[in-house]
Design a protein around this motif. Structure first.
Motif, PDB file in Angstrom:
ATOM      1  N   VAL A  67      -1.581  11.502   8.345  1.00 39.92           N
ATOM      2  CA  VAL A  67      -2.928  12.091   8.375  1.00 39.92           C
ATOM      3  C   VAL A  67      -3.124  12.868   9.669  1.00 39.92           C
ATOM      4  N   ILE A 107       0.858  -1.194   0.000  1.00 42.25           N
ATOM      5  CA  ILE A 107       0.000   0.000   0.000  1.00 42.25           C
ATOM      6  C   ILE A 107       0.896   1.246   0.000  1.00 42.25           C
ATOM      7  N   PHE A 112     -11.274   5.769   4.537  1.00 40.75           N
ATOM      8  CA  PHE A 112     -10.291   5.270   5.495  1.00 40.75           C
ATOM      9  C   PHE A 112      -9.096   6.201   5.512  1.00 40.75           C
ATOM     10  N   HIS A 113      -8.754   6.704   6.704  1.00 47.09           N
ATOM     11  CA  HIS A 113      -7.607   7.601   6.816  1.00 47.09           C
ATOM     12  C   HIS A 113      -6.627   7.134   7.880  1.00 47.09           C
ATOM     13  N   GLY A 114      -6.803   5.905   8.377  1.00 46.50           N
ATOM     14  CA  GLY A 114      -5.934   5.416   9.426  1.00 46.50           C
ATOM     15  C   GLY A 114      -6.728   5.133  10.684  1.00 46.50           C
ATOM     16  N   SER A 130       4.054   5.949   9.548  1.00 51.41           N
ATOM     17  CA  SER A 130       2.859   5.362   8.943  1.00 51.41           C
ATOM     18  C   SER A 130       2.007   6.437   8.292  1.00 51.41           C
ATOM     19  N   GLY A 131       1.087   5.972   7.442  1.00 53.16           N
ATOM     20  CA  GLY A 131       0.121   6.878   6.842  1.00 53.16           C
ATOM     21  C   GLY A 131      -0.769   7.509   7.892  1.00 53.16           C
ATOM     22  N   THR A 132      -1.114   6.731   8.903  1.00 47.82           N
ATOM     23  CA  THR A 132      -1.962   7.246   9.982  1.00 47.82           C
ATOM     24  C   THR A 132      -1.332   8.478  10.628  1.00 47.82           C
TER      25      THR A 132
HETATM   26  C1  LIG Z   1      -5.989   6.705   2.340  1.00 51.13           C
HETATM   27  C2  LIG Z   1      -5.236   6.119   3.487  1.00 51.13           C
HETATM   28  N1  LIG Z   1      -5.006   6.897   4.566  1.00 51.13           N
HETATM   29  C3  LIG Z   1      -4.341   6.412   5.648  1.00 51.13           C
HETATM   30  C4  LIG Z   1      -3.867   5.097   5.674  1.00 51.13           C
HETATM   31  C5  LIG Z   1      -3.160   4.590   6.908  1.00 51.13           C
HETATM   32  O1  LIG Z   1      -1.843   4.241   6.635  1.00 51.13           O
HETATM   33  P1  LIG Z   1      -1.049   3.278   7.619  1.00 51.13           P
HETATM   34  O2  LIG Z   1      -1.676   1.915   7.518  1.00 51.13           O
HETATM   35  O3  LIG Z   1       0.363   3.311   7.088  1.00 51.13           O
HETATM   36  O4  LIG Z   1      -1.135   3.835   9.012  1.00 51.13           O
HETATM   37  C6  LIG Z   1      -4.093   4.268   4.576  1.00 51.13           C
HETATM   38  C7  LIG Z   1      -3.624   2.879   4.604  1.00 51.13           C
HETATM   39  O5  LIG Z   1      -4.057   2.040   3.838  1.00 51.13           O
HETATM   40  C8  LIG Z   1      -4.791   4.778   3.461  1.00 51.13           C
HETATM   41  O6  LIG Z   1      -5.038   4.005   2.392  1.00 51.13           O
END
Ligand SMILES: Cc1ncc(COP(=O)(O)O)c(C=O)c1O
Length: 166
Positions: A100, A39, A129-131, A95-97
């Motif tokens: 965000v 991802i 979904f944003h985390g 992380s993406g979380t």
């Molecule tokens: C649009 C979006 N935002 C946030 C996240 C969160 O990322 P992470 O799993 O690295 O915390 C994801 C993960 O799939 C995502 O697709």
């Protein structure tokens, strides 16, 4: 699958043993084209010799120091990223979380500094979904991730997305 993992992910019944470039291999030797890329975290592919060499070199040198110290290599990377992009500052996250979460906090702080602390509303699309932090799940307004984690945080507004619109 082990019952000792916290059940926060629905996992496909498929496990990979190794990767090479854009290919993934199971322990049985079946080969898959990696169209997921972790991802968006393994965009450079798997096990490139130069990256393996850099990881090994760093692993022999220094593993981790806190952000309470200067980290020259981190500064060099920030310089290179800003030189190659639109941005003039870098905030490294795991992380993406966290990215965000940082964006949400920066938006609120921006308006606070401009003398508009009442401008707190964040608009998200229902079912997104944003985390998994509190801010991220409230921004996404997806019952799968908010159920049982109430009360809802103030300042998050959700609007229907194209897929949730009747
Ligand atoms: C649009 C979006 N935002 C946030 C996240 C969160 O990322 P992470 O799993 O690295 O915390 C994801 C993960 O799939 C995502 O697709």
């Amino acid at each position: 699958m082990s019952g000792h993992l916290l059940g926060v992910y629905n996992r496909a019944p498929l496990a990979f043993d190794r990767g090479e470039g854009a290919r993934l291999f199971t322990a049985e030797g079946d080969s898959y084209l990696d169209c997921v890329g972790g991802i968006a975290t393994t965009g450079l592919g798997h096990a490139h010799p130069k990256l393996v060499e850099a990881l090994e070199r760093q692993g022999r040198k220094l593993w981790h120091v806190s952000n309470i110290f200067q980290i020259p290599d981190q500064e060099t990377l920030a310089d290179r990223l800003t030189a190659a992009s639109f941005a003039d500052r870098v905030f490294f996250t795991n992380s993406g979380t966290e990215a965000v979460e940082c964006a949400l906090k920066m938006a609120r702080r921006f308006h606070h500094h401009r003398g508009n602390p009442e401008r707190i509303e964040v608009i998200g699309f229902t079912g997104a979904f944003h985390g998994r932090t509190y801010a991220a799940v409230n921004a996404a307004a997806n019952p799968t991730y908010t159920e049982g984690f109430g009360p809802q945080l103030p300042g998050y507004v959700s609007v229907p997305s194209a897929t949730t619109r009747p």
